[in-house]
Design an enzyme around this catalytic site. Structure first.
Site, PDB file in Angstrom:
ATOM      1  CE  LYS A 165      -1.280  -4.182  -2.351  1.00 32.26           C
ATOM      2  NZ  LYS A 165      -0.220  -5.118  -2.023  1.00 32.26           N
ATOM      3  CD  GLU A 173      -0.063   6.483  -4.051  1.00 31.37           C
ATOM      4  OE1 GLU A 173       0.587   5.647  -3.412  1.00 31.37           O
ATOM      5  OE2 GLU A 173      -0.542   7.508  -3.550  1.00 31.37           O
TER       6      GLU A 173
HETATM    7  S1  IVH Z   1      -1.039   2.734   1.050  1.00 28.64           S
HETATM    8  C1  IVH Z   1      -4.021   2.586   4.326  1.00 28.64           C
HETATM    9  N1  IVH Z   1       0.312   2.776  -1.200  1.00 28.64           N
HETATM   10  O1  IVH Z   1       0.317  -2.664   0.059  1.00 28.64           O
HETATM   11  C2  IVH Z   1      -3.003   2.700   3.264  1.00 28.64           C
HETATM   12  N2  IVH Z   1       0.359   0.792   0.119  1.00 28.64           N
HETATM   13  O2  IVH Z   1      -2.096  -4.302   1.126  1.00 28.64           O
HETATM   14  C3  IVH Z   1      -2.146   1.506   3.174  1.00 28.64           C
HETATM   15  N3  IVH Z   1       1.751  -0.988  -0.814  1.00 28.64           N
HETATM   16  O3  IVH Z   1       0.692  -2.513   3.537  1.00 28.64           O
HETATM   17  C4  IVH Z   1      -0.937   1.641   2.413  1.00 28.64           C
HETATM   18  N4  IVH Z   1       2.430   0.118  -2.591  1.00 28.64           N
HETATM   19  O4  IVH Z   1       2.794  -2.670   2.046  1.00 28.64           O
HETATM   20  C5  IVH Z   1      -0.041   2.052  -0.121  1.00 28.64           C
HETATM   21  N5  IVH Z   1       1.489   2.959  -3.195  1.00 28.64           N
HETATM   22  C6  IVH Z   1       1.142   2.250  -2.116  1.00 28.64           C
HETATM   23  C7  IVH Z   1       1.597   0.921  -1.907  1.00 28.64           C
HETATM   24  C8  IVH Z   1       1.170   0.229  -0.768  1.00 28.64           C
HETATM   25  C9  IVH Z   1       2.507  -1.024  -1.911  1.00 28.64           C
HETATM   26  C10 IVH Z   1       1.608  -2.110   0.131  1.00 28.64           C
HETATM   27  C11 IVH Z   1       1.831  -1.761   1.577  1.00 28.64           C
HETATM   28  C12 IVH Z   1       0.529  -2.061   2.251  1.00 28.64           C
HETATM   29  C13 IVH Z   1      -0.077  -3.074   1.341  1.00 28.64           C
HETATM   30  C14 IVH Z   1      -1.568  -3.077   1.451  1.00 28.64           C
END
Ligand code: IVH
Length: 664
Positions: free
Chosen positions: A114, A112
């Site tokens: 980020k 995905e």
């Molecule tokens: S998953 C344990 N998916 O990145 C799973 N996070 O450094 C944690 N973020 O705190 C989150 N896009 O603010 C996930 N597709 C995505 C994301 C994403 C941005 C951010 C989110 C998270 C940080 C992690």
């Protein structure tokens, strides 16, 4: 001497705590994300090596900083984890190896994007939005429910059927186009601009007045559900369910069977990140199977089943050595930062824009400061602001000169305008820019008359205005250093050849404010000759498609100036064609071979008007989006075509973006 591990760990903790405090509580980060990651990583490594150094209050033991006291606490039933980072392919491979070893079974992933925003959680009871909060320290965040209700992509009600209770997690962010508009508004209101969309989004979510949040036009991508949902076994199914419940889920999600697929996905999106209308700072790689996720669990703050591949940072800190002024074509005094060279996203940056005096003052940027510099895509690098913690007291406050640094004439700073201007139209700096612009590709296209030649001709006073170009002869050009007979003949030929380009190109070349190639083409075809334009009043000018009061006024202003009329007369006497040569529909052709699709409602243009503007430049407008589409122009309420464009990675522009392209 190298500090002891104890001392180093303590020092790292202090730095990380301070950085967290500034980021989360003050909303005023002093170090870059990359620098923060490096500090944290060093501390994690150090604690792994010396487990006795790991204290319960170490920043490695929790996520972020405590919530500020402005909002009620929002307690997360399940901790909101953060992610470990991978900075290159080999770290992705190491992640994959760990995962496979622990899983003891074949593993597949989901990639995905980020999203660079801020993580939030929203609870729905019986399908109705109940409350929502920020991540905070991972166990307690801030209750910002009224603010989140203003975000249109966060549904207030779920579509049926839905589970009796779900906690949805995702990222609140600001689209680049909304960010530009927000900053333009703020600048007009005399408020400091935001450094980046993320800061604007984060500040927006944490407004005390929800009406202010609403003004930011925040967006939301959902990417997770906390806890189990019956019948959902993989992350891919979670995303599909979220979509079905009415959330926006990012389109660029891809399953990856092997780590090679993951690495390819990361490389592709690092390359293509600028095509998107939102900032991404990496790729999140997740084990697809939820029961495998469960089995892998988490260490401290990070799940073992996911990792964040971080793109190369595009901000860095460096020293601001000096501020120098360049004078633009219209006499604007542009302050530029002279920086200690620094690598940003693979490019060495030595100079950056400081916009104008107001920007420098409102951001309190001083000569000698250590500053944060960003570079987004192909945009000019920009100084974001000083790092106040680095101030020594020896920095100097910058003042705009009150005389032009090039010609010494008075500088004018009109009330309510951001830019200062040199008042001397004959200022050599302005002349160089005007000559260069006149001779440029989109205007008279005089080969051999580029930056250097324009500079030389002006310096030798062979050219004082545009019309002087046509008074050049072999004798005059022979006085230019390093000009041989051959190059002289070639340049004279090119100048001669430019005379027949026609009215549209001449108008472009004149550099009238707001009259770019597109507007010039319209005026040329509607009025037919420069004489007709010269005598047209503002009302007559505004009968032309897309010509508003501002443009009309600017055109009038140009022709009302006697010196301009005289110069045009000289151009005519030199044999420069001042009549329209080609009908508008075959004009210019900068979009030749490019395909456009229009979707949604544009604020200021009808579909026909927009099509005409595009076709006037040789572009083709079609009805459906395919891989071959070059641009999708999306207005309000854009639907499936926009989604398609995102799916195919087609560049999406809004109306302002289209205008910029037309006028570029
Ligand atoms: S998953 C344990 N998916 O990145 C799973 N996070 O450094 C944690 N973020 O705190 C989150 N896009 O603010 C996930 N597709 C995505 C994301 C994403 C941005 C951010 C989110 C998270 C940080 C992690």
């Amino acid at each position: 001497m190298k500090p002891s591990p104890e001392a180093r760990a303590e020092d790292l903790r202090a730095q990380i705590d301070e950085a967290n405090y500034r980021y989360y509580v003050l909303d005023d980060p002093a170090i870059t994300d990359a620098e923060f990651d490096a500090l944290l990583r060093e501390l994690i490594d150090l604690e792994n090596e010396h487990p006795n150094l790991r204290t319960p209050d170490s920043p490695t033991q929790r996520v972020g900083a405590p919530p500020s006291e402005r909002f009620a606490p929002y307690r997360h039933e399940r901790p909101m984890l953060s992610l470990a980072n991978a900075f290159d392919a080999s770290e992705l491979r190491a992640f994959d190896e760990r995962v496979r070893k622990l899983a003891g079974a074949p593993v597949s992933y989901v990639c995905e994007l980020k999203i660079d925003g801020l993580a939030i959680a929203v609870d729905y009871r019986n399908g109705v939005l109940e409350r929502g909060g920020t991540r905070g320290d991972g166990s307690t965040g801030e209750d910002v429910t009224p603010n989140l209700r203003t975000v249109r992509t966060i549904p207030l009600k779920l579509r049926s059927p839905h589970p009796p209770f779900v906690e949805v997690r995702g990222e609140v962010y600001l689209r680049k186009s909304d960010f530009e508009k927000l900053n333009a508004r703020r600048e007009a209101e005399g408020l400091p601009a935001f450094a980046n969309p993320r800061n604007a989004a984060s500040g927006g979510v944490r407004q005390l007045d929800p009406a202010l949040t609403a003004e930011r036009r925040l967006s939301f991508f959902a990417y997770a559900i906390a806890g189990d949902v019956e019948g959902v076994r993989t992350q891919s199914e979670v995303l599909a369910l979220l979509r079905r419940l009415g959330f926006r889920v990012n389109d660029h999600i891809e399953p990856a069977a092997t780590i090679d697929d993951v690495i390819a996905f990361c490389a592709r999106w690092e390359e293509r990140r600028d095509e998107l209308d939102y900032e991404i700072d990496g790729v999140v790689v997740k084990v697809d199977d939820l029961s495998t996720q469960e089995r892998l669990g988490a260490v401290a703050r990070d799940p073992r089943w996911a990792t964040a591949f971080k793109f190369k940072p595009r901000e860095a800190r460096t020293k601001l050595r000096d501020i120098v002024i360049t004078v633009g074509r219209t006499g604007t005094l542009n302050p530029n930062a002279v920086l200690d060279p620094v690598q940003i996203g693979g490019v060495t940056v030595r100079n950056a824009t400081l916009h104008n005096a107001e920007y420098i003052a409102s951001n309190d940027i001083r000569i000698g400061d250590t500053v944060l510099v960003t570079r987004a895509g192909d945009v000019i690098p920009r100084v974001v602001g000083p790092i106040l913690a680095e101030r020594t007291g020896r920095e100097r406050i910058f003042t705009m000169p009150d005389v032009c640094p090039v010609c010494g004439s008075a500088v004018d700073h009109p009330e309510g305008e951001a830019m200062s201007r040199c008042t001397n139209a004959a200022c050599p700096a302005q002349v160089v820019e005007r000559v260069r612009h006149f001779a440029s590709r989109g205007a008279m296209d005089i080969e051999g008359l580029g930056d250097v030649m324009a500079e030389q001709l002006t310096q030798l006073e062979l050219v004082r205005d545009i019309a002087d170009i046509y008074a050049l002869d072999a004798k005059k050009l022979a006085t230019v250093p390093r000009m041989g007979e051959k190059s002289i003949a070639k340049l004279l030929d090119a100048i001669e050849g430019s005379k027949a380009r026609g009215l549209a190109r001449v108008l472009t070349g004149l550099g009238i404010r707001f009259v770019g190639e597109q507007t010039a083409a319209i005026l040329a075809s509607d009025f037919g000759s420069i004489d007709a334009l010269e005598t047209a009043d503002e009302a007559a000018l505004q009968t032309s498609e897309g010509i508003g009061p501002e443009v009309a006024k600017s055109v009038r202003l140009f022709f009302d100036q006697r010196s301009n009329v005289k110069m045009i007369e000289r151009l005519r006497r030199s044999g420069v064609v001042m009549e329209a040569t080609t009908p508008r529909r075959a004009a210019a052709g900068r979009f030749t071979g490019k395909t456009f699709v229009l979707t949604g409602t544009l604020a200021n243009l009808t579909r026909d008007e927009a099509s005409a503007l595009i076709e006037a430049q040789g572009g083709k407008v079609t009805g459906s989006v395919s891989k071959k589409t070059d641009y999708v122009i999306a207005g309000d309420a854009a639907g499936s075509k926009l989604a398609k464009a995102q799916e195919f990675g087609v560049t999406v522009l809004d109306e302002a973006g289209l205008r910029a392209l037309l006028e570029a």
